[in-house]
Design an enzyme around this catalytic site. Structure first.
Site, PDB file in Angstrom:
ATOM      1  N   CYS A 150       0.834  -1.210   0.000  1.00  0.00           N
ATOM      2  CA  CYS A 150       0.000   0.000   0.000  1.00  0.00           C
ATOM      3  C   CYS A 150       0.867   1.258   0.000  1.00  0.00           C
ATOM      4  CB  CYS A 150      -0.930  -0.007   1.217  1.00  0.00           C
ATOM      5  SG  CYS A 150      -1.957   1.472   1.314  1.00  0.00           S
ATOM      6  N   CYS A 193      -0.381   4.086   2.234  1.00  0.00           N
ATOM      7  CA  CYS A 193      -0.141   3.851   3.670  1.00  0.00           C
ATOM      8  C   CYS A 193       1.310   4.135   4.032  1.00  0.00           C
ATOM      9  CB  CYS A 193      -0.449   2.397   4.052  1.00  0.00           C
ATOM     10  SG  CYS A 193      -1.962   1.742   3.349  1.00  0.00           S
ATOM     11  N   ASP A 194       2.234   3.662   3.203  1.00  0.00           N
ATOM     12  CA  ASP A 194       3.646   3.616   3.618  1.00  0.00           C
ATOM     13  C   ASP A 194       4.596   4.497   2.807  1.00  0.00           C
ATOM     14  OD1 ASP A 194       2.903   1.700   5.531  1.00  0.00           O
ATOM     15  OD2 ASP A 194       3.133   0.065   4.111  1.00  0.00           O
TER      16      ASP A 194
END
Length: 312
Positions: free
Chosen positions: A134, A137-138
């Site tokens: 993701c 997300c990261d």
């Protein structure tokens, strides 16, 4: 025979939020945690973009917080996997772990989706240490670093462009000699100064001391001009798709060709009255914890209305 008013399947942000709302509405929900208690977030190290955690929080801690909140409002949380269902008539029958039968007036499906991996041992070895599924997300952790994205579809191109806004260099590793993405996405990727597309490349391994430091790649694998070399990277992002965990419901609930549950418009209602879907199992587009939590709230409110309208 056990009978409940609302059964929630899955324990990610959607399932727990649905449990908090139905619990507060005095419905006494029963939630089954499924194969991965806490859902996909339990394999995410740091969550920085969920509202209300200005310092950030680990995925497992955030899920534990939600779990405690659901318990506080009277949800009953059980371990177990729903292995089959019968949605042909209400109350709906669900079978837990192949043996226990439970009947419920309403069902909230929040079983999530699982990212597809290449199947390399190194993906497990470096999980949370440079391997991610993701970018939203990261990606933030890779500012001014070098990353690789695997995949050739729209998602892979979107993730590569997103990461190019943060990283100093992005490799897009594509198995085929072309991109499957839409024309507009292809143009954006191919004309982006920070993105280098490696066509006809396979990743065969990752290496690094305390995290990912590089990838072993093969160009034109199995061909006479096959070429093997290493690229230096700090992060390795998989964008080869997700598989929604919806197989068990497919005999009754409508899904798209990939398996995402189809809901009515902006609601969590499925084609089966009293059965609702929330979170990533019904969301091929956003796949964020905050969106999943919001849809869990919608599903809970719909379930409460359904019970009230039917005098249950």
């Amino acid at each position: 025979m056990e009978k409940v008013r609302c059964l929630i399947i899955g324990s990610g942000p959607a399932g727990y939020t649905a449990a908090i709302y139905t619990g507060r509405a005095n419905i006494s929900p029963v939630l089954y945690e499924g194969i991965q208690p806490g859902g996909q977030l339990t394999i995410t190290t740091e969550v920085e973009n969920f509202p209300g955690y200005p310092e950030g929080v680990t995925g497992p801690q955030m899920m534990e917080d939600m779990r405690q909140q659901a318990l506080k409002f009277g949800a009953e949380i059980r371990s177990g996997v729903i292995t089959s269902v019968d949605f042909s008539k209400a109350p709906y029958k669900l079978v837990v772990d192949g043996e226990k039968e439970i009947y419920s007036d309403t069902v909230i499906i929040a079983t999530g989706a699982s990212a597809k991996y290449l199947g390399l041992d190194d993906e497990k070895k470096y999980s949370g240490m440079g391997v991610s599924a993701c970018a939203t997300c990261d990606g933030f952790f890779y500012r001014n670093k070098t990353v690789a994205v695997v995949g050739g579809g729209d998602t892979a191109c979107e993730e590569a462009i997103y990461l190019a806004g943060l990283a100093k260099q992005v490799y897009l590793i594509v198995r085929k000699p072309y991109l499957r993405a839409s024309k507009i996405m292809q143009d954006r990727v191919l004309n982006h100064e920070k993105i280098k597309v490696l066509f006809e490349h396979n990743t065969v391994g990752l290496f690094g001391e305390n995290g990912v430091e590089g990838a072993h790649v093969v160009k034109r694998k199995g061909e006479p001009d096959e070429e093997r070399y290493d690229i230096a990277i700090d992060g390795f992002f998989l964008a080869i798709g997700h598989k929604p965990n919806s197989d068990v419901f497919k005999p009754y609930v409508n899904t798209d060709e990939v398996g995402y549950i189809i809901t009515e418009g902006a609601t969590p209602r499925t084609n089966v009255p009293g059965v609702f879907a929330a979170g990533d199992v019904a969301d091929p587009t956003y796949r964020q914890a905050v969106c999943a939590a919001g849809s869990g709230c919608k599903a809970a409110i719909e379930a409460e209305r359904y019970l009230s309208e039917h005098g249950l």
